[in-house]
Design a protein around this motif. Structure first.
Motif, PDB file in Angstrom:
ATOM      1  N   THR A 188      10.102  -3.508  -3.410  1.00  0.00           N
ATOM      2  CA  THR A 188      10.054  -2.074  -3.724  1.00  0.00           C
ATOM      3  C   THR A 188      10.893  -1.334  -2.702  1.00  0.00           C
ATOM      4  O   THR A 188      10.553  -1.288  -1.547  1.00  0.00           O
ATOM      5  CB  THR A 188       8.620  -1.527  -3.641  1.00  0.00           C
ATOM      6  OG1 THR A 188       8.095  -1.854  -2.359  1.00  0.00           O
ATOM      7  CG2 THR A 188       7.741  -2.087  -4.715  1.00  0.00           C
ATOM      8  N   GLN A 228     -12.366  -2.735  -7.765  1.00  0.00           N
ATOM      9  CA  GLN A 228     -11.170  -2.010  -8.249  1.00  0.00           C
ATOM     10  C   GLN A 228     -10.126  -1.885  -7.141  1.00  0.00           C
ATOM     11  O   GLN A 228      -8.929  -2.067  -7.380  1.00  0.00           O
ATOM     12  CB  GLN A 228     -11.570  -0.608  -8.720  1.00  0.00           C
ATOM     13  CG  GLN A 228     -12.322  -0.600 -10.040  1.00  0.00           C
ATOM     14  CD  GLN A 228     -12.859   0.783 -10.382  1.00  0.00           C
ATOM     15  OE1 GLN A 228     -13.264   1.537  -9.488  1.00  0.00           O
ATOM     16  NE2 GLN A 228     -12.853   1.124 -11.659  1.00  0.00           N
ATOM     17  N   ARG A 274      -5.937  -1.407   6.970  1.00  0.00           N
ATOM     18  CA  ARG A 274      -7.278  -0.953   6.611  1.00  0.00           C
ATOM     19  C   ARG A 274      -7.245   0.370   5.839  1.00  0.00           C
ATOM     20  O   ARG A 274      -8.093   0.648   5.006  1.00  0.00           O
ATOM     21  CB  ARG A 274      -8.082  -0.763   7.899  1.00  0.00           C
ATOM     22  CG  ARG A 274      -9.540  -1.096   7.817  1.00  0.00           C
ATOM     23  CD  ARG A 274     -10.084  -1.226   9.226  1.00  0.00           C
ATOM     24  NE  ARG A 274      -9.895   0.021   9.962  1.00  0.00           N
ATOM     25  CZ  ARG A 274     -10.901   0.860  10.273  1.00  0.00           C
ATOM     26  NH1 ARG A 274     -12.111   0.564   9.930  1.00  0.00           N
ATOM     27  NH2 ARG A 274     -10.662   1.965  10.939  1.00  0.00           N
ATOM     28  N   GLY A 275      -6.245   1.186   6.149  1.00  0.00           N
ATOM     29  CA  GLY A 275      -6.133   2.495   5.502  1.00  0.00           C
ATOM     30  C   GLY A 275      -5.950   2.397   3.996  1.00  0.00           C
ATOM     31  O   GLY A 275      -6.325   3.311   3.262  1.00  0.00           O
ATOM     32  N   GLN A 276      -5.400   1.272   3.515  1.00  0.00           N
ATOM     33  CA  GLN A 276      -5.199   1.111   2.072  1.00  0.00           C
ATOM     34  C   GLN A 276      -6.548   1.028   1.365  1.00  0.00           C
ATOM     35  O   GLN A 276      -6.759   1.665   0.337  1.00  0.00           O
ATOM     36  CB  GLN A 276      -4.387  -0.168   1.807  1.00  0.00           C
ATOM     37  CG  GLN A 276      -2.956  -0.078   2.277  1.00  0.00           C
ATOM     38  CD  GLN A 276      -2.150   0.866   1.419  1.00  0.00           C
ATOM     39  OE1 GLN A 276      -2.144   0.770   0.208  1.00  0.00           O
ATOM     40  NE2 GLN A 276      -1.474   1.814   2.046  1.00  0.00           N
ATOM     41  N   PRO A 289      -2.395  -6.847  -5.062  1.00  0.00           N
ATOM     42  CA  PRO A 289      -0.971  -6.822  -5.405  1.00  0.00           C
ATOM     43  C   PRO A 289      -0.064  -6.806  -4.163  1.00  0.00           C
ATOM     44  O   PRO A 289       0.980  -7.439  -4.147  1.00  0.00           O
ATOM     45  CB  PRO A 289      -0.812  -5.518  -6.195  1.00  0.00           C
ATOM     46  CG  PRO A 289      -2.170  -5.206  -6.703  1.00  0.00           C
ATOM     47  CD  PRO A 289      -3.142  -5.743  -5.697  1.00  0.00           C
ATOM     48  N   GLN A 290      -0.505  -6.100  -3.125  1.00  0.00           N
ATOM     49  CA  GLN A 290       0.294  -6.078  -1.901  1.00  0.00           C
ATOM     50  C   GLN A 290       0.193  -7.392  -1.147  1.00  0.00           C
ATOM     51  O   GLN A 290       1.175  -7.889  -0.585  1.00  0.00           O
ATOM     52  CB  GLN A 290      -0.180  -4.958  -0.973  1.00  0.00           C
ATOM     53  CG  GLN A 290       0.021  -3.578  -1.551  1.00  0.00           C
ATOM     54  CD  GLN A 290      -0.421  -2.520  -0.565  1.00  0.00           C
ATOM     55  OE1 GLN A 290       0.102  -2.418   0.536  1.00  0.00           O
ATOM     56  NE2 GLN A 290      -1.404  -1.733  -0.952  1.00  0.00           N
ATOM     57  N   ALA A 307      -8.205   4.508   1.575  1.00  0.00           N
ATOM     58  CA  ALA A 307      -7.631   5.470   0.639  1.00  0.00           C
ATOM     59  C   ALA A 307      -8.158   5.200  -0.771  1.00  0.00           C
ATOM     60  O   ALA A 307      -8.563   6.118  -1.484  1.00  0.00           O
ATOM     61  CB  ALA A 307      -6.111   5.402   0.668  1.00  0.00           C
ATOM     62  N   ALA A 308      -8.168   3.916  -1.160  1.00  0.00           N
ATOM     63  CA  ALA A 308      -8.634   3.562  -2.500  1.00  0.00           C
ATOM     64  C   ALA A 308     -10.100   3.941  -2.680  1.00  0.00           C
ATOM     65  O   ALA A 308     -10.485   4.533  -3.686  1.00  0.00           O
ATOM     66  CB  ALA A 308      -8.431   2.068  -2.753  1.00  0.00           C
ATOM     67  N   HIS A 326      -6.446  -3.447  -7.697  1.00  0.00           N
ATOM     68  CA  HIS A 326      -5.289  -2.593  -7.950  1.00  0.00           C
ATOM     69  C   HIS A 326      -4.490  -2.253  -6.692  1.00  0.00           C
ATOM     70  O   HIS A 326      -3.329  -1.872  -6.780  1.00  0.00           O
ATOM     71  CB  HIS A 326      -5.733  -1.290  -8.620  1.00  0.00           C
ATOM     72  CG  HIS A 326      -6.431  -1.506  -9.926  1.00  0.00           C
ATOM     73  ND1 HIS A 326      -5.790  -2.038 -11.018  1.00  0.00           N
ATOM     74  CD2 HIS A 326      -7.717  -1.316 -10.297  1.00  0.00           C
ATOM     75  CE1 HIS A 326      -6.647  -2.140 -12.020  1.00  0.00           C
ATOM     76  NE2 HIS A 326      -7.828  -1.709 -11.604  1.00  0.00           N
ATOM     77  N   VAL A 327      -5.121  -2.344  -5.530  1.00  0.00           N
ATOM     78  CA  VAL A 327      -4.441  -1.899  -4.314  1.00  0.00           C
ATOM     79  C   VAL A 327      -4.189  -3.041  -3.323  1.00  0.00           C
ATOM     80  O   VAL A 327      -3.057  -3.271  -2.902  1.00  0.00           O
ATOM     81  CB  VAL A 327      -5.256  -0.769  -3.626  1.00  0.00           C
ATOM     82  CG1 VAL A 327      -4.598  -0.369  -2.311  1.00  0.00           C
ATOM     83  CG2 VAL A 327      -5.358   0.429  -4.561  1.00  0.00           C
TER      84      VAL A 327
END
Lengths: 218, 240
Positions: free
Chosen positions: A217, A132, A117-119, A140-141, A122-123, A136-137
């Motif tokens: 990554t 967005q 949830r933090g992702q 992709p993950q 943060a965005a 973008h966040v």
């Protein structure tokens, strides 16, 4: 038991044609099913339960009934309803896509929900809007995590395309059955078909493993 | 700069914030302390609407966040936030983490965003990590990148939600150092923390919260040396 190489040679061009159609059916269904699945998955994630309901019903219906039944229904009932006559290849693509979409929708939903949830927070705290942040966040993950289960689903789809032979779509399994019917031999046609399916699924697994490694990554 | 009026926040029937009134002036560093469950993190998250507000008003530079017509994304550009769990984007390199929001939200060209990002990394002492992925960094490094990422949007206010609570003790110092530097440069900051040393040294004002209310607020020296309320005294006796 001796192998009848001569009838294998005779059927080789048909197996080749059948394999190409199997690949075509699979690629078309993977593409359509994935796009459809993404939308259904996002639909199921909507906060408004009423709006999300149709997507849940879709997944329940297509996951809860046998693919064979779906193929027969779509081939003999649904496609004629729209086109006036039926078409085995179209019916096969439609059925495989709709069926795969139900499973892929769940893969997308699980993938998106698995991101911390933090992702999203943060965005959003950086001023991005929901779309967005998703683009973008989150996605992709999520896509990276979805590759293994998606690979599974694609392998299943390649194999299940063999059910299209039941409505006489001239794919790989169709020619296997034709050969069996003509010469009353079981080993040659079915083992040949099995080996070709194995080559197809192994190639796909190989490609997906490469993709997974490229996206790592560390 | 920030004005909080009669702020209320409930999760279901659980009232976490009960009538909070706080004002933060430009360039002020306000430190919020209190036991866990006191509502201090929720209070901070209401300041940029990461939590929806149940009642009352929050004004950021005069804009009422609870007004339906307010575009919250515009307000968030001016309010940077640093999280306890860093929340760096793991699929992007350090420099990409910093460049993303300026490019997508502020439409800064890539080259400019990169130059600015590298400058910020220099400021937090991590310019050599620009091309690294977050997973290869230590906790302290991650948090410094997170601060740089928030600063890249050139916010007027920075919110810190327990920025050192998830760090190994030896890494707390490097993060606090960056925050002290920011305070010195005149950034308006609201910091939720358990670092009493930081509160004393850097804070212009300390707010002690407990049970969803502001129990006491004062300049650090007064609050730490002469607490007026019993609850403040008992909390300070446990943490100091």
């Amino acid at each position: 038991m001796d192998i009848r190489w001569d009838i294998l040679a005779e059927y080789a061009p048909f197996f080749l044609k059948g394999t190409l159609l199997t690949i075509g059916l699979s690629i078309a269904s993977i593409l359509i099913g994935t796009i459809l699945g993404l939308f259904i998955g996002l639909g199921k994630l909507m906060r408004n339960k009423l709006l999300a309901l149709p997507f849940s019903v879709y997944v329940t219906c297509f996951r809860g009934t046998p693919l064979l039944v779906q193929i027969l229904l779509i081939h003999f009932a649904v496609v004629p309803l729209f086109l006036g006559e039926t078409n085995a290849i179209a019916a096969a693509i439609v059925t495989l896509s709709l069926n795969a979409a139900a499973y892929i929708a769940e893969i997308f939903r699980a993938g998106i929900q698995s991101i911390d949830r933090g992702q999203m927070e943060a965005a959003r705290s950086l001023g991005m809007n929901h779309v967005q942040a998703m683009r973008h966040v989150i996605l992709p993950q999520a896509v990276k995590r979805m590759i293994p289960p998606l690979g599974n689903e694609f392998v299943v789809l390649i194999k299940e395309s063999s059910l299209a032979s039941i409505v006489a779509a001239p794919e790989l399994m169709y020619w296997g059955k034709a050969m069996q019917g003509q010469y009353f031999r079981v080993w040659e046609p079915y083992v040949t078909a099995a080996i070709i399916y194995l080559v197809l699924t192994l190639s796909l697994s190989f490609l997906l493993t490469r993709l997974e490694r490229r996206l790592a990554t560390e | 700069m920030i004005k909080v009026e009669k702020l209320k926040k409930s999760f279901g029937s659980n009232e976490v914030l009960k009538d909070i009134n706080v004002t933060v002036k430009p360039q002020e560093v306000v430190v919020v302390i209190g036991p866990s469950g006191s509502g201090k993190s929720t209070f901070l998250r209401c300041l940029n609407m990461l939590e929806s507000i149940t009642g009352g008003h929050v004004y950021i530079e005069g804009i009422d966040l609870t007004d339906k017509k307010t575009d919250i994304n515009k307000v968030r550009i001016e309010v940077g936030m640093v999280f306890q769990q860093f929340n760096l984007f793991p699929h992007k390199t350090v420099i990409e983490n910093i460049m993303l929001a300026p490019m997508k939200v502020r439409n800064v060209p890539a080259e400019k965003a990169k130059a600015k990002g590298l400058e910020l990394l220099r400021k937090v002492g991590l310019e050599d990590k620009a091309e690294a992925y977050p997973d290869s960094l230590s906790g302290g490094q991650k948090q410094r990148v997170a601060i740089a990422r928030a600063l890249a949007m050139e916010p007027k206010i920075m919110l810190f939600d327990e920025p050192t609570s998830a760090l190994d003790p030896e890494m707390v110092g490097e993060v606090l150092e960056v925050m002290k530097q920011l305070a010195k440069e005149g950034m308006t900051m609201v910091v939720v923390t358990h670092e009493m040393g930081f509160a004393k040294e850097v804070g212009d004002r300390v707010i002690f919260m407990d049970g969803g209310v502001v129990v006491e607020e004062n300049v650090p020296k007064e609050l730490f040396e002469n607490p007026k309320e019993d609850r403040t005294k008992s909390f300070l006796s446990k943490v100091l």
